[in-house]
Design a protein around this motif. Sequence first.
Motif, PDB file in Angstrom:
ATOM      1  N   LEU A   1       0.815  -1.209   0.000  1.00  0.00           N
ATOM      2  CA  LEU A   1       0.000   0.000   0.000  1.00  0.00           C
ATOM      3  C   LEU A   1       0.854   1.266   0.000  1.00  0.00           C
ATOM      4  O   LEU A   1       0.590   2.217  -0.752  1.00  0.00           O
ATOM      5  N   TRP A   2       1.883   1.286   0.841  1.00  0.00           N
ATOM      6  CA  TRP A   2       2.729   2.481   0.914  1.00  0.00           C
ATOM      7  C   TRP A   2       3.516   2.690  -0.378  1.00  0.00           C
ATOM      8  O   TRP A   2       3.605   3.824  -0.880  1.00  0.00           O
ATOM      9  N   LEU A   3       4.098   1.628  -0.917  1.00  0.00           N
ATOM     10  CA  LEU A   3       4.868   1.774  -2.154  1.00  0.00           C
ATOM     11  C   LEU A   3       3.966   2.151  -3.327  1.00  0.00           C
ATOM     12  O   LEU A   3       4.315   3.026  -4.126  1.00  0.00           O
ATOM     13  N   THR A   4       2.804   1.511  -3.422  1.00  0.00           N
ATOM     14  CA  THR A   4       1.882   1.853  -4.501  1.00  0.00           C
ATOM     15  C   THR A   4       1.378   3.279  -4.348  1.00  0.00           C
ATOM     16  O   THR A   4       1.306   4.033  -5.326  1.00  0.00           O
ATOM     17  N   GLY A   5       1.018   3.657  -3.114  1.00  0.00           N
ATOM     18  CA  GLY A   5       0.555   5.023  -2.883  1.00  0.00           C
ATOM     19  C   GLY A   5       1.607   6.060  -3.220  1.00  0.00           C
ATOM     20  O   GLY A   5       1.314   7.085  -3.853  1.00  0.00           O
ATOM     21  N   ALA A   6       2.853   5.798  -2.800  1.00  0.00           N
ATOM     22  CA  ALA A   6       3.926   6.743  -3.110  1.00  0.00           C
ATOM     23  C   ALA A   6       4.181   6.821  -4.610  1.00  0.00           C
ATOM     24  O   ALA A   6       4.374   7.913  -5.167  1.00  0.00           O
ATOM     25  N   THR A   7       4.154   5.661  -5.280  1.00  0.00           N
ATOM     26  CA  THR A   7       4.369   5.657  -6.737  1.00  0.00           C
ATOM     27  C   THR A   7       3.275   6.424  -7.452  1.00  0.00           C
ATOM     28  O   THR A   7       3.546   7.247  -8.343  1.00  0.00           O
ATOM     29  N   ILE A   8       2.013   6.177  -7.070  1.00  0.00           N
ATOM     30  CA  ILE A   8       0.898   6.883  -7.709  1.00  0.00           C
ATOM     31  C   ILE A   8       0.990   8.379  -7.440  1.00  0.00           C
ATOM     32  O   ILE A   8       0.746   9.211  -8.333  1.00  0.00           O
ATOM     33  N   LEU A   9       1.350   8.750  -6.214  1.00  0.00           N
ATOM     34  CA  LEU A   9       1.479  10.162  -5.872  1.00  0.00           C
ATOM     35  C   LEU A   9       2.547  10.835  -6.728  1.00  0.00           C
ATOM     36  O   LEU A   9       2.332  11.933  -7.269  1.00  0.00           O
ATOM     37  N   PHE A  10       3.693  10.173  -6.873  1.00  0.00           N
ATOM     38  CA  PHE A  10       4.752  10.747  -7.704  1.00  0.00           C
ATOM     39  C   PHE A  10       4.321  10.830  -9.168  1.00  0.00           C
ATOM     40  O   PHE A  10       4.635  11.797  -9.871  1.00  0.00           O
TER      41      PHE A  10
END
Length: 436
Positions: free
Chosen positions: A7-16
């Motif tokens: 969740l954190w990695l996907t969220g950070a990737t989507i945010l970037f």
Amino acid sequence: MTRRLMLWLTGATILFWFAAAGFGALVMREEFDEVFDSALQETAQRLLPLVVNDVFQREQSTDPFRMNDSGTEHAEYLTYQLRDKDGRVLLHSHDALPEPLAAPLKRGFYDTPTHRIYTEVAVSGTLFLQVSDPLAQRREAMLEGALTLFLPLLALVPLSMAAVWLVVRRSLAPIRTLRDEIGARDGGNLSPVGTVGLPAELNTIATSVDRLLERLRTSLDAEREFAANSAHELRTPIAGALAQTQRLIAELPEGAARKRARNIEKALENLAHLAEKLLQLSRAESGIGVSDRSVDLVPVVRLLTEEFERKPDNAGRLTLDVETGTSLTRKVDIDAFAIALRNLIENALIHGSTDSPVKVVAGKNGSIIVSNGGAVIPPSELAQLTTRFKRGKTEAEGSGLGLAIAATLVRRMGGTLEFRSPASDREDGFEATIRF
């Protein structure tokens, strides 16, 4: 941990991604404005000499002249007006309004709520060509360009989640392996975890766990050996002392001396019983329980029940109920099962009420139930009955090891031991159930 990382990695990737797409849209908007402004200015500069020449060749008129009065009309993105120094419209394109544009008569760009206008000056500041570009067209181009950046992200989000999940799962696989290996270790399995197949970051943890298991295994082996040897060595002198005491009782006349001798006999019997329990506990902790050969446990249940019934003190106190067609064929060690069931029956006979019989039931569902009458045991005490040397509120004699030994052996055999009070189908008593 895998879910949180995903969740954190996907969220950070989507945010970037969205931040990068948003920044790209802003840059694209500035570039679009430069391109549209350049086209607007160049159009005005190219049209100016043509329009001025056309005006001078036409007859003077007070009404503005509309271009392309004849011929095929088409939609225009750019419209223009030629105005004099007084602001009157002399000429305009076919889609332009005859009313003057709301822009000052000076060279440069000017914005209205709906258009961006560029003004070019000619003939010594007496003629002004104003070309307008609708802002809606720019917004539409900007929106379409932004959508081309953001829409692919909607498809990339689930793909990125799947990719992150796969990468994280594969990366954390050694941690799960190490967790499962450590979780499989208990009092009956203290083998080394090993470091084969583990990354360098986990080798130190696995090595430390192996060292701890080695120290624990050494300590437990020493304790088990001491308990087993002590109990075994005590059996012969206890039996000898008991025999001498019983002979002394036979020789003594009735009186205080004979009464004290009987007390000594009782104490020696309790000591012999405790030594037997310690030997059983040592065997239970040694790891017996599972066998590679299937055996039927029903004959063992019958044999143990008959053995207890043959004792004079237990006459009429035991009932056995084996359901028709019951076959308890399991891959368990017969000795381990016999020790566990013996302790349950013995516990029921010692602590159960003498007014109601102890019932042993073997069911088709793979369960063996031992129940007895007596006072109801509170739930808080039921949960502690398998603790070593833990005894309930009873005046009966016992070592407090029987249920602990039974629970350990049943667990080793892959079964479960359940306690219930009051017993099934009655308002009092205690019930122990072995389930395979």
